[in-house]
Each structure stands twice: as C-alpha cells, then as structure tokens.
Scaffold this motif. Structure first.
Motif: not given
Length: 382
Positions: A216-222, A233-238
């Motif tokens: 689980e990596i927190r997004p650096f940019a949204v 929020a930024q989508p949670g799926e890769y």
C-alpha cells in the motif's frame, strides 16, 4: 563522436524506437480518456508495455507496473508513500541523489537513515547491515549498481537480509534494468524503480516502479486518471493510484519497441558484449602511469562502467579534452553520488566516467583507451 556516456542516457537507440514514437505522435489519443480509436490505441499500447516490463522485472501483476517520468520520480513515490516519521531506513554509500535526497527529506520529517559504508575501492561492508538494525527499522533502500563505479550490490543477499528482519526492500534499478537479470519476486524485492532511457534504451521521460502484491503506497500526486471522476480522493486501485495526469504514451510506445529489441537480442547477450568492452578498456588503462581506476574489477558481475582520473587533473578538464580533441563523450564530476566520492577520496577532483551500450564497438573502446594513454603521458610531462 564516440559516445561512451550511456550510464547517463543511451544515445543510440534501436531504430524501431524512433519509428514507434513517430507513429504514436500521429495516431495516439489520451489513454483512458475516451472510447474512440485514438484513445483505445494508446491504452492498448500502454498496457502492452506494462506486460513487457512485468515480464522483464518479475513483477507478479501487470497492474502493479506504474509509470512515471523517470526513476527519480519513482523513488520519490516509493520513499514518501511507504515511509514516514519514526521510520528508520538502511541505505548505502553507493547511492545516487535520487535515493539520497528523498531519504534526507524523510529524515527532516522525523525519520532516520543510516548508510552501509563503502571502502576506498567502493566495496560495501555487508556486515554493517546487521549492525545498523534498529527496532524501528522499516526498510532497506539501495541501488542495484553504482552509477559511478559500476559495482553491483548483491541483491540476493540484501533480499534475504530484508526478509529475515521483516523489512521492505526498495531497489533503484536505474543502471541495471535491461542490463542485468532482475526477478523481484524471486529476490524478495518489494519495489523496483526503473528508468526507460538508460539500459532499457527507450526515450527520456519514461520510467516507473513495479510493486509486489499487497503493498500500500500513498499517492505522491493526485489528479485526473480518467476513472472515478466524481470521487474527491485518488482512486485506490493500481496503477491509477500512482498515475495522476496524462501518461507519456508517445514515449511509452518507444519504450515498448525498445523492450521488444531487448527480448529479441537477450539481455544476457547485451550484457556480455558491454561487459567485454568495459573490461577490455579497463585492461588497457589500469596500469598506465598516473591513471587511477575506481571500483572492484575482481567482481564477476559489473555494470559496464569504468571511472578514472589522470594524476591530479580536474575530471572536467579531462572530459573536455576527450570531447574536443578525440571526439569521445564521457561524464566528469560528481555524478550525483556524493557519498561514494567521499569514500573514494574524489570529492574535489570528481572522476571521468566511461560507460558502454550494446551499440559500442571494440574499435571505439580501443580509441578511447589510446586517448587516455596520450593524456596520461602528457600529464606526466617530459
């Protein structure tokens, strides 16, 4: 021009790379931003590039290949998205600033970092990994190969160490993706960060990170992703989680063509050719009076890099002479590797780095060695 600055970027690309970029420029729309043929063509090509990267680097899931502009951006995403205040990281003296500066910023935010030392030949003290462990150690972040000396880190050993202590392993593969075999699943690597414009022989502006499943990596940019547009929020799926904004589809088309070249040629064959040239050059210059070569050339596996100095002359002066008098492109200076220059004792002088690709030849290598011999003789004086 004899181009021996491939550790900075490969200038000679497989011809199909330029063709793929040109075709993409005239036909691609925006991936994920429509159902018309231009958008779908871009989406298909980008997905195929994910598949090829996953196969090359041993990533267990295609959707866990996330694209960035380069490995620096990927490393920032990994460090900032996995670590925070209170976390301790073990790194090494071999690191590029793309690893060091995110770690220093983590330290400023309340984290901690220690470095496995390198000796005067650039060799790591592997016993220091254990000595640097703390209860709050969370990760090991290290390069696969030094961009200054070409020395390769024993990632199989580091991976076992990380697994035994429950640590994350973040790997900077800037100098080794496309050059040396990497299987992140087999080696126990949690994140592999890569760039497209070096050993992968793709365009600049391409790179990314491969993640193990469950990370689980927190997004650096949204921002915009083309999906879940009504979510705040930024989508949670890769991969959308880490891919805010429009991807470099044109560059990734070129990277895909480069990956086809690697698959057809075989990275083992490519590395054998590059390694033979680097060692041929090393053998020709290592005993020249006044020439100092850095790194461990007794190691069986190396990146195709030779760094040297001639007497006490500034490395920039030598590199300029190589370019102006002999039409040989090299890289002088600090190479964004300040800790390793301190370990080598070359902080003030820097070093002249020669680096090879599969498109270099024995003739070019011999001409470069002869140029070093001439400059060394002139530096010695009458």
């Amino acid at each position: 021009m004899i181009y021996l600055d491939n550790a900075a970027t490969t200038r000679t690309k497989p011809p199909a790379v330029a063709r793929a970029v040109l075709e993409a420029l005239s036909s691609y729309g925006n991936c994920g931003r429509g159902a018309h043929e231009g958008a779908l063509s871009a989406a298909r090509a980008i997905y195929e590039t994910r598949e090829k990267i996953a196969a090359l680097l041993g990533c267990p899931r295609v959707d866990h290949v996330c694209f960035t502009q380069n490995s620096t951006q990927a490393l920032n995403i990994a460090v900032s998205g996995l670590l925070g205040p209170g976390d301790h990281v073990i790194s090494t003296d071999l690191e590029h600033n793309s690893v060091l500066r995110p770690l220093y910023r983590l330290r400023e935010a309340g984290g901690a970092v220690d470095f496995v030392p390198a000796d005067r030949r650039g060799r790591l003290d592997y016993g220091a990994f254990e000595a640097l462990l703390r209860p709050e150690t969370r990760a090991v972040a290290c390069t696969h190969a030094s961009n200054l000396t070409g020395d390769v880190v024993d990632i199989a050993w580091v991976g076992r160490f990380a697994r035994e202590h429950g640590l994350l392993l973040l790997l900077d593969a800037s100098q080794t993706a496309g050059v040396l075999p990497i299987d992140m699943s087999a080696l126990g690597i949690d994140v592999v960060c890569f760039t497209g414009h070096k050993g992968l022989m793709g365009p600049q502006g391409t790179g990314g990170l491969c993640l193990r499943e469950g990370l689980e990596i927190r997004p650096f940019a949204v921002g915009g992703t083309g999906v879940q547009s009504y979510s705040e929020a930024q989508p949670g799926e890769y991969p959308a989680r880490l891919e805010a904004g429009t991807l470099n589809g044109h560059g990734l088309a070129g990277l895909s063509a480069a990956l086809d070249f690697l698959a057809e040629t075989g990275i083992e064959n490519i590395h054998a050719h590059e390694d033979a040239l680097a060692r041929r050059f090393y053998g020709a210059v290592r005993d020249l009076p006044g020439v100092t070569v850095y790194g461990d050339f007794d190691a069986p596996v190396r990146a195709p890099i030779v760094a040297l100095n001639i007497g006490d002359r500034d490395s920039a002066e030598i590199s300029d002479e190589l370019a102006e008098r002999f039409a040989i492109a090299t890289r002088p200076g600090a190479h964004c590797a300040p800790r390793l220059h301190r370990a080598l004792g070359t902080e003030e002088q820097g070093a002249v780095r020669f680096s090879w690709s599969c498109f270099n030849t024995e003739e070019e290598t011999d001409r470069a060695a002869e140029a070093v011999r001439i400059l060394a003789r002139e530096a010695a004086g009458p």
